[in-house]
Design an enzyme around this catalytic site. Structure first.
Site, PDB file in Angstrom:
ATOM      1  N   ARG A 139      73.527  26.922  31.140  1.00 10.27           N
ATOM      2  CA  ARG A 139      74.188  26.572  32.400  1.00 10.27           C
ATOM      3  C   ARG A 139      73.485  27.289  33.542  1.00 10.27           C
ATOM      4  O   ARG A 139      72.715  28.225  33.325  1.00 10.27           O
ATOM      5  CB  ARG A 139      75.682  26.917  32.370  1.00 10.27           C
ATOM      6  CG  ARG A 139      75.981  28.319  31.944  1.00 10.27           C
ATOM      7  CD  ARG A 139      77.494  28.624  32.038  1.00 10.27           C
ATOM      8  NE  ARG A 139      77.746  29.948  31.528  1.00 10.27           N
ATOM      9  CZ  ARG A 139      78.128  30.213  30.276  1.00 10.27           C
ATOM     10  NH1 ARG A 139      78.352  29.228  29.422  1.00 10.27           N
ATOM     11  NH2 ARG A 139      78.306  31.459  29.878  1.00 10.27           N
ATOM     12  N   ASN A 169      81.012  37.992  40.039  1.00 15.24           N
ATOM     13  CA  ASN A 169      80.979  39.242  39.255  1.00 15.24           C
ATOM     14  C   ASN A 169      81.974  40.301  39.732  1.00 15.24           C
ATOM     15  O   ASN A 169      82.224  41.288  39.032  1.00 15.24           O
ATOM     16  CB  ASN A 169      79.568  39.847  39.235  1.00 15.24           C
ATOM     17  CG  ASN A 169      78.602  39.098  38.338  1.00 15.24           C
ATOM     18  OD1 ASN A 169      77.391  39.130  38.538  1.00 15.24           O
ATOM     19  ND2 ASN A 169      79.108  38.414  37.314  1.00 15.24           N
ATOM     20  N   ASP A 206      70.529  37.352  31.888  1.00 15.03           N
ATOM     21  CA  ASP A 206      71.794  37.380  31.148  1.00 15.03           C
ATOM     22  C   ASP A 206      71.630  38.133  29.818  1.00 15.03           C
ATOM     23  O   ASP A 206      70.543  38.137  29.240  1.00 15.03           O
ATOM     24  CB  ASP A 206      72.247  35.937  30.903  1.00 15.03           C
ATOM     25  CG  ASP A 206      73.705  35.859  30.498  1.00 15.03           C
ATOM     26  OD1 ASP A 206      74.430  36.872  30.644  1.00 15.03           O
ATOM     27  OD2 ASP A 206      74.125  34.794  30.029  1.00 15.03           O
ATOM     28  N   GLY A 207      72.715  38.723  29.365  1.00 16.40           N
ATOM     29  CA  GLY A 207      72.722  39.327  28.030  1.00 16.40           C
ATOM     30  C   GLY A 207      72.745  40.847  28.013  1.00 16.40           C
ATOM     31  O   GLY A 207      72.671  41.450  26.943  1.00 16.40           O
TER      32      GLY A 207
HETATM   33  C1  FPP Z   1      74.378  39.524  33.224  1.00 19.91           C
HETATM   34  O1  FPP Z   1      74.539  40.048  31.943  1.00 19.91           O
HETATM   35  C2  FPP Z   1      73.819  40.540  34.084  1.00 19.91           C
HETATM   36  C3  FPP Z   1      74.383  40.993  35.233  1.00 19.91           C
HETATM   37  C4  FPP Z   1      75.658  40.476  35.766  1.00 19.91           C
HETATM   38  C5  FPP Z   1      73.779  42.088  36.002  1.00 19.91           C
HETATM   39  C6  FPP Z   1      72.285  42.012  36.094  1.00 19.91           C
HETATM   40  C7  FPP Z   1      71.822  43.247  36.701  1.00 19.91           C
HETATM   41  C8  FPP Z   1      70.707  43.906  36.330  1.00 19.91           C
HETATM   42  C9  FPP Z   1      69.755  43.443  35.312  1.00 19.91           C
HETATM   43  C10 FPP Z   1      70.373  45.129  37.023  1.00 19.91           C
HETATM   44  C11 FPP Z   1      69.549  44.762  38.196  1.00 19.91           C
HETATM   45  C12 FPP Z   1      69.249  45.922  38.910  1.00 19.91           C
HETATM   46  C13 FPP Z   1      68.812  45.950  40.158  1.00 19.91           C
HETATM   47  C14 FPP Z   1      68.416  47.223  40.684  1.00 19.91           C
HETATM   48  C15 FPP Z   1      68.721  44.787  41.045  1.00 19.91           C
HETATM   49  P1  FPP Z   1      76.008  40.159  31.352  1.00 19.91           P
HETATM   50  O2  FPP Z   1      76.549  41.477  31.726  1.00 19.91           O
HETATM   51  O3  FPP Z   1      76.829  39.000  31.803  1.00 19.91           O
HETATM   52  O4  FPP Z   1      75.714  40.072  29.823  1.00 19.91           O
HETATM   53  P2  FPP Z   1      76.667  39.462  28.700  1.00 19.91           P
HETATM   54  O5  FPP Z   1      76.814  37.991  28.993  1.00 19.91           O
HETATM   55  O6  FPP Z   1      75.931  39.717  27.431  1.00 19.91           O
HETATM   56  O7  FPP Z   1      77.978  40.209  28.778  1.00 19.91           O
END
Ligand code: FPP
Length: 248
Positions: free
Chosen positions: A195, A69, A21-22
């Site tokens: 969570r 998502n 996350d993040g």
């Molecule tokens: C959550 O951070 C992250 C995700 C929904 C996507 C995670 C995906 C990757 C790390 C890329 C993985 C790549 C491969 C090739 C499998 P967020 O977007 O919710 O962050 P925020 O809460 O700060 O908005």
């Protein structure tokens, strides 16, 4: 309590699951679009697989895209699917060199056909690698996982292959998406949220949980070490009474 990882303690978790996350916050803080955060998150995942394999971790499960998502803006969803395709193609060399077998958890329905095809192809290419298994949760939601398991139970019952009394922990475990993998010993969540976000709720029943404030793109080898060191200091009880001196 903080410490550094001690491989000599012989308590390296076999299976680590991570809620990455993040990414969005990281990008926003740099004044960049959210997708830059996901790209950096992918780079962090690449590094984490290698760090984990070097420590002797056998399975790394990463939450890459949840069943929720899809509600994100279209360009972010498309960008994430494209990133998965790019990463699968770019990482084949690393996976062969490092002995990484890659598998996917989650529903195929809903994912672009190309992503399913490329993933299945890469799974096949890496199937004999045995140093570490990378389990990517994509279009994954635990409620869907239990719904899919329940449907299979209902089918078996309708076909008279099972009786109500046959529905037990062993049967349900065998109907989860990845029954061949051990349950996670350690669940790491980055970016500080407290969570579990519909992630592996059956499988993490007895997992130790570690939450760090570090945003996923900044997650470092030291952060992984701190998480494992914290795990090494826990007494795992699995619901029993355990003598703290004796527990391993
Ligand atoms: C959550 O951070 C992250 C995700 C929904 C996507 C995670 C995906 C990757 C790390 C890329 C993985 C790549 C491969 C090739 C499998 P967020 O977007 O919710 O962050 P925020 O809460 O700060 O908005």
């Amino acid at each position: 309590m903080e410490s550094t990882v001690n491989p000599a303690m012989n308590r390296i978790p076999d299976h680590i699951a991570i809620i990455m996350d993040g990414n969005g916050r990281w990008a926003t803080r740099q004044g960049m679009p959210r997708l830059s955060g996901h790209f950096q998150g992918y780079k962090t995942l690449h590094n984490t697989v290698i760090w984990a394999a070097n420590l002797g971790v056998k399975v790394l499960t990463a939450y890459a895209f949840s069943s929720e998502n899809w509600t994100r803006p279209e360009d972010e969803v498309e960008g994430l699917m494209e990133l998965v395709l790019v990463a699968l193609r770019a990482e084949i060399e690393m996976m062969m060199e490092e002995g990484v077998r890659i598998v996917r958890s989650g529903r195929s329905e809903g994912l672009p056909d190309e992503v399913v095809r490329e993933f299945d192809h890469t799974t096949q290419q890496t199937q004999s690698n045995s140093r570490i298994t990378l389990n990517i949760c994509l279009n994954y939601g635990w409620r869907n996982e239990i719904i899919d398991a329940a449907r299979r139970v209902a089918e078996m019952a309708a076909n008279q292959r099972i009786q109500p009394a046959d529905v037990d922990e062993k049967l349900l475990s065998s109907l989860m998406y990845r029954p061949e993998l051990p349950d996670p010993d350690l669940l790491i969540r980055t970016a500080g949220e407290l969570r579990v976000s519909n992630f592996l709720l059956w499988e993490i029943a007895y997992s130790e949980i570690y939450v760090t404030q570090t945003l996923w793109p900044d997650f470092s080898e030291e952060d992984l070490g701190k998480a494992i060191a914290s795990y090494q200091l826990r007494t795992r009880k699995f619901g029993a009474v355990v003598d703290e001196q004796q527990a391993d």
